[in-house]
Scaffold this active site. Structure first.
Site, mmCIF file in Angstrom:
data_model
loop_
_atom_site.group_PDB
_atom_site.id
_atom_site.type_symbol
_atom_site.label_atom_id
_atom_site.label_comp_id
_atom_site.label_asym_id
_atom_site.label_seq_id
_atom_site.Cartn_x
_atom_site.Cartn_y
_atom_site.Cartn_z
ATOM 1 N N PRO A 16 0.842 -1.205 0.000
ATOM 2 C CA PRO A 16 0.000 0.000 0.000
ATOM 3 C C PRO A 16 0.873 1.250 0.000
ATOM 4 O O PRO A 16 1.849 1.325 0.756
ATOM 5 C CB PRO A 16 -0.778 -0.114 1.324
ATOM 6 C CG PRO A 16 0.074 -0.982 2.197
ATOM 7 C CD PRO A 16 0.796 -1.924 1.267
ATOM 8 N N MET A 17 0.544 2.201 -0.829
ATOM 9 C CA MET A 17 1.284 3.474 -0.818
ATOM 10 C C MET A 17 0.324 4.633 -1.021
ATOM 11 O O MET A 17 -0.264 4.791 -2.112
ATOM 12 C CB MET A 17 2.371 3.473 -1.907
ATOM 13 C CG MET A 17 3.583 2.644 -1.523
ATOM 14 S SD MET A 17 4.813 2.567 -2.824
ATOM 15 C CE MET A 17 4.034 1.426 -3.951
ATOM 16 N N GLN A 71 -6.848 -1.210 3.125
ATOM 17 C CA GLN A 71 -6.133 -0.909 4.371
ATOM 18 C C GLN A 71 -6.789 0.262 5.095
ATOM 19 O O GLN A 71 -7.045 1.303 4.489
ATOM 20 C CB GLN A 71 -4.674 -0.560 4.100
ATOM 21 C CG GLN A 71 -3.911 -0.402 5.412
ATOM 22 C CD GLN A 71 -2.487 0.103 5.261
ATOM 23 O OE1 GLN A 71 -2.257 1.236 4.858
ATOM 24 N NE2 GLN A 71 -1.529 -0.736 5.588
ATOM 25 N N CYS A 101 2.348 3.473 9.797
ATOM 26 C CA CYS A 101 2.522 4.850 9.326
ATOM 27 C C CYS A 101 3.199 5.702 10.401
ATOM 28 O O CYS A 101 2.700 5.817 11.524
ATOM 29 C CB CYS A 101 1.174 5.465 8.934
ATOM 30 S SG CYS A 101 1.402 7.100 8.216
ATOM 31 N N LYS A 140 -0.359 -4.642 9.014
ATOM 32 C CA LYS A 140 0.944 -4.262 8.454
ATOM 33 C C LYS A 140 1.641 -3.370 9.464
ATOM 34 O O LYS A 140 1.105 -2.340 9.876
ATOM 35 C CB LYS A 140 0.761 -3.540 7.119
ATOM 36 C CG LYS A 140 2.100 -3.186 6.469
ATOM 37 C CD LYS A 140 1.905 -2.882 4.994
ATOM 38 C CE LYS A 140 3.200 -2.479 4.324
ATOM 39 N NZ LYS A 140 3.638 -1.112 4.693
ATOM 40 N N GLY A 202 10.242 -4.119 2.066
ATOM 41 C CA GLY A 202 11.343 -3.172 2.207
ATOM 42 C C GLY A 202 12.508 -3.404 1.283
ATOM 43 O O GLY A 202 13.113 -4.471 1.275
ATOM 44 N N ASP A 203 12.761 -2.402 0.446
ATOM 45 C CA ASP A 203 14.000 -2.316 -0.339
ATOM 46 C C ASP A 203 14.141 -3.344 -1.452
ATOM 47 O O ASP A 203 15.267 -3.617 -1.868
ATOM 48 C CB ASP A 203 15.231 -2.393 0.578
ATOM 49 C CG ASP A 203 15.213 -1.333 1.665
ATOM 50 O OD1 ASP A 203 14.506 -0.328 1.483
ATOM 51 O OD2 ASP A 203 15.883 -1.517 2.687
ATOM 52 N N GLY A 224 6.968 -2.037 -2.679
ATOM 53 C CA GLY A 224 6.436 -0.678 -2.738
ATOM 54 C C GLY A 224 7.112 0.129 -3.821
ATOM 55 O O GLY A 224 6.739 0.083 -4.996
ATOM 56 N N ARG A 225 8.165 0.870 -3.426
ATOM 57 C CA ARG A 225 8.798 1.789 -4.363
ATOM 58 C C ARG A 225 9.353 1.082 -5.592
ATOM 59 O O ARG A 225 9.417 1.675 -6.668
ATOM 60 C CB ARG A 225 9.880 2.587 -3.626
ATOM 61 C CG ARG A 225 9.250 3.551 -2.611
ATOM 62 C CD ARG A 225 10.257 4.030 -1.612
ATOM 63 N NE ARG A 225 10.764 2.930 -0.786
ATOM 64 C CZ ARG A 225 11.695 3.068 0.147
ATOM 65 N NH1 ARG A 225 12.224 4.260 0.360
ATOM 66 N NH2 ARG A 225 12.085 2.030 0.872
#
Ligand SMILES: Cc1cc2nc3c(=O)[nH]c(=O)nc-3n(C[C@H](O)[C@H](O)[C@H](O)COP(=O)(O)O)c2cc1C
Length: 332
Positions: A16-17, A71, A101, A140, A202-203, A224-225
């Site tokens: 989720p972003m 979410q 968050c 999460k 992550g990453d 994500g990213r």
């Protein structure tokens, strides 16, 4: 693999972003394959319960995105249970709780990652929600609040006992925000201690990272990213893990993705002519946000970012995209 009774075709998912993973973006990523689950941007439990239009828009999804997880964030057990019922009523497959968050606006209301500092409250939230709905309730979280409060393993066990059907851990603390790197040893430790599925986050910016992380004992990986930079990353990870040649992505593909995204966004949220006037601007802003990630790793990526920052119409926007990918640039 399954979350409760919900079967996932792939263990790789879009994280989720907020501001980024809208329904149009999720649909496009899903169409490219390899994506087993999509999660909406975080949605306010308060806004859902009060029926605020803007909040409901964040929770919108289409059938082709299934299975879909919505979410929600909030810290009040009763309100979170009521919001979960609304999410269930909207037809979502899963309701996910944001305990990660770090943004003060959210965290100060006893929501987001500050729930990790109050494990009893977090448990009360999950217990109330699992009692209120039949769909799986997932969580999460981060590694913890800060380096001296890295309590993901303990909290994950507690929410499992309270009825959570799966947990995702982003291996950074709230204090880290997005600095440093995600602690996948901690993610692996959580996976080792729980009997419900544990996802890591992550990453992962290359398909190899996604597949390698699976070797740590997690049931799945939320990217994500990496998806914002490369929307094909989940499909490529699926290729890798199936032993197929990894699909290549051409400059034409990259241009087409943005053009398709513009087209899908154009049809979102337009309810009347008054909204339509400001709508083009909204689409341009969405492209600005995505391109700050999408052009990373490209020679002259800043050229497209600058160009998109100055366009004033959709035709200029499309032209900027086409020119950049089809004339100007070669991948690094
Ligand atoms: C712009 C942005 C918005 C995010 N919004 C959310 C969110 O709404 N809910 C959430 O649980 N995590 C959110 N995250 C965290 C991501 O889901 C993910 O766990 C984190 O970015 C680490 O994964 P990555 O390195 O693959 O990006 C957000 C991250 C970014 C970069």
């Amino acid at each position: 693999m399954k979350i409760g009774a919900v079967a996932l075709q792939s263990p790789f998912a879009i994280a989720p972003m907020a501001g980024m993973t809208d329904t149009a973006f999720r649909r496009l990523v899903k169409r490219h394959g390899g994506c087993g689950l999509v999660v909406t941007e975080m949605v306010s439990s308060e806004g859902l319960v009060r029926g605020i239009d803007r909040t409901l828009e964040y929770a919108e999804y289409t059938e082709e995105e299934r299975p879909i997880s919505i979410q929600i964030f909030g810290g009040d057990p009763e309100k979170m249970a009521a919001a979960a019922q609304i999410v269930e009523g909207m037809g979502a497959d899963i309701v996910d709780v944001n305990m990660g968050c770090p943004v003060p606006k959210i965290a100060k209301h006893n929501a987001g990652c500050s729930l990790m500092r109050e494990p009893e409250q977090a448990v009360a939230v999950i217990a109330a929600m699992t009692k209120a709905v039949k769909i799986p309730v997932t969580v999460k979280m981060r590694a913890g609040w800060n380096d001296s409060e890295r309590n993901a393993t303990r909290l994950a066990r507690m929410v499992e006992d309270a009825g959570a059907a799966a947990v995702t851990v982003h291996g950074r603390t709230a204090a880290q925000s997005y600095s440093g790197s995600a602690d996948w040893n901690l993610v692996a430790e959580v996976a080792d201690c729980l009997s419900i599925p544990v996802f890591g986050s992550g990453d992962c910016v290359e398909p190899e990272h996604v597949v390698d992380r699976m070797g740590l004992g997690v049931e799945g990986v939320l990217v994500g990213r990496g998806v914002l930079r490369n929307p094909w990353i989940l499909a490529q990870a699926a290729d890798l893990s199936a032993g197929r040649p990894v699909r290549t992505v051409t400059a034409e593909d990259r241009a087409q993705f943005l053009l398709d995204y513009i087209d899908l966004l154009l049809h979102e949220r337009v309810r009347d002519d008054a909204v339509a006037v400001g709508h083009d601007k909204w689409v341009i802003n969405k492209l600005r946000a995505l391109c700050s990630y999408y052009t990373k790793g490209f020679d002259n990526g800043s050229h497209l970012r600058l160009k998109i920052n100055s366009v004033v119409s959709l035709s200029e926007l499309r032209e900027a995209v086409t020119e950049f990918f089809l004339a100007d640039v070669s991948p690094v």
